[in-house]
Design a protein around this motif. Sequence first.
Motif, PDB file in Angstrom:
ATOM      1  N   SER A  81     -11.275   0.887  -5.357  1.00  0.00           N
ATOM      2  CA  SER A  81     -11.484  -0.039  -4.250  1.00  0.00           C
ATOM      3  C   SER A  81     -12.648   0.370  -3.353  1.00  0.00           C
ATOM      4  CB  SER A  81     -10.203  -0.148  -3.401  1.00  0.00           C
ATOM      5  OG  SER A  81      -9.879   1.112  -2.823  1.00  0.00           O
ATOM      6  N   ASP A 115       0.825  -1.206   0.000  1.00  0.00           N
ATOM      7  CA  ASP A 115       0.000   0.000   0.000  1.00  0.00           C
ATOM      8  C   ASP A 115       0.861   1.258   0.000  1.00  0.00           C
ATOM      9  OD1 ASP A 115      -2.683   1.316   0.376  1.00  0.00           O
ATOM     10  OD2 ASP A 115      -1.723   1.997   2.216  1.00  0.00           O
ATOM     11  N   ASN A 151       2.728   1.555  -3.588  1.00  0.00           N
ATOM     12  CA  ASN A 151       1.872   1.464  -4.773  1.00  0.00           C
ATOM     13  C   ASN A 151       1.807   2.807  -5.500  1.00  0.00           C
ATOM     14  OD1 ASN A 151      -0.039   0.951  -6.712  1.00  0.00           O
ATOM     15  ND2 ASN A 151      -1.742   0.740  -5.283  1.00  0.00           N
ATOM     16  N   GLY A 189      -7.026   4.628  -6.510  1.00  0.00           N
ATOM     17  CA  GLY A 189      -7.528   4.141  -5.232  1.00  0.00           C
ATOM     18  C   GLY A 189      -9.039   4.126  -5.143  1.00  0.00           C
ATOM     19  N   ARG A 224      -1.835   4.259  -6.143  1.00  0.00           N
ATOM     20  CA  ARG A 224      -2.760   4.364  -5.020  1.00  0.00           C
ATOM     21  C   ARG A 224      -3.593   5.636  -5.088  1.00  0.00           C
ATOM     22  NH1 ARG A 224      -0.192   4.795   0.855  1.00  0.00           N
ATOM     23  NH2 ARG A 224       0.670   6.616  -0.218  1.00  0.00           N
ATOM     24  N   GLU A 225      -2.938   6.763  -5.405  1.00  0.00           N
ATOM     25  CA  GLU A 225      -3.645   8.046  -5.411  1.00  0.00           C
ATOM     26  C   GLU A 225      -4.572   8.173  -6.622  1.00  0.00           C
ATOM     27  OE1 GLU A 225      -3.578  10.103  -2.962  1.00  0.00           O
ATOM     28  OE2 GLU A 225      -2.084   8.935  -1.856  1.00  0.00           O
TER      29      GLU A 225
END
Length: 299
Positions: free
Chosen positions: A120, A107, A110, A117, A113-114
Amino acid sequence: MLGLEYFSFAEQWSPLFLAFMLLVLAGYFVVIGPLSSRFEGSEPVSAGRKILFISGMLVMYLAQGGPINLLGHTMFSFHMISMAMSYLVATPLLILGIPVWLWRYFDRVNPLREKLGFLSRPILSAVLFNGLFSFYHFPAIHDFVMLNFWVHRLYYIVLFIASILMWWAIIQPIPEKDKSTGLAKMGFIFLNMVLLTPACALIIFSAEPMYATYSDPATWAKAMGYCVSSGSTALLSQFGGPEFFGYLDPKTDQRVGGIIMKFFQEIIFASMLAYVFFHWYKRENEEDDPLPAEITTAN
């Protein structure tokens, strides 16, 4: 049995895919073992987690590389067994088999992620996975994917990623990021159960066979050509079509496949509902207890 005797060991067990899965499994044990000290907050991984990961890898291999995968090209019911094993059984086992400290590392590093994200988020991840699954089972899309090897591989990888996002919202392996209440999780699980129903209903109640892959000999032989070395022409001359292997007619086989998928989904998600409800109810009761632990002990 079921025609497997007509295929070689390599065609039934996919040695290359087996080698890849064993390589991933070896990498898992290296990371949680000798290399674990390189990860912040690492700690010994329990035998339970290791068993979960191994089980997930085994289920995924059997579904995508073992005889079930081959049978999924001759009978639609086995195709649905393969799909259920891959995305409803193997995925949560793999997620639970990876230790929390390793998930925290993934996490943290990654790069997407931003930007991605949001995928999810519970409702979006449910719509994404069930939408991709349902879209895949439109007859024209399914037959196109089955007839194009690299499209087939790519679509299955995308489905696997979507299933991780969907299960992530239910399991959330990083405790400090688990912001959903028990009631919200139960609603999300119920949403997943509902979203897949239309596709399964269409498959179950269709008056005619929907997929040329399982009813048209020429289409079947071309799709099978990616699984066996003999080629489409030899398959047609030797077997004539998928009916050679089927113990059910195409329409019944299709209905059984739809029922199998819905049955798998209902059993797995109903079990998750019971699990989430039990822990939510237990946590709510603990929070409502008016007496501190030390007072209860003193009395």
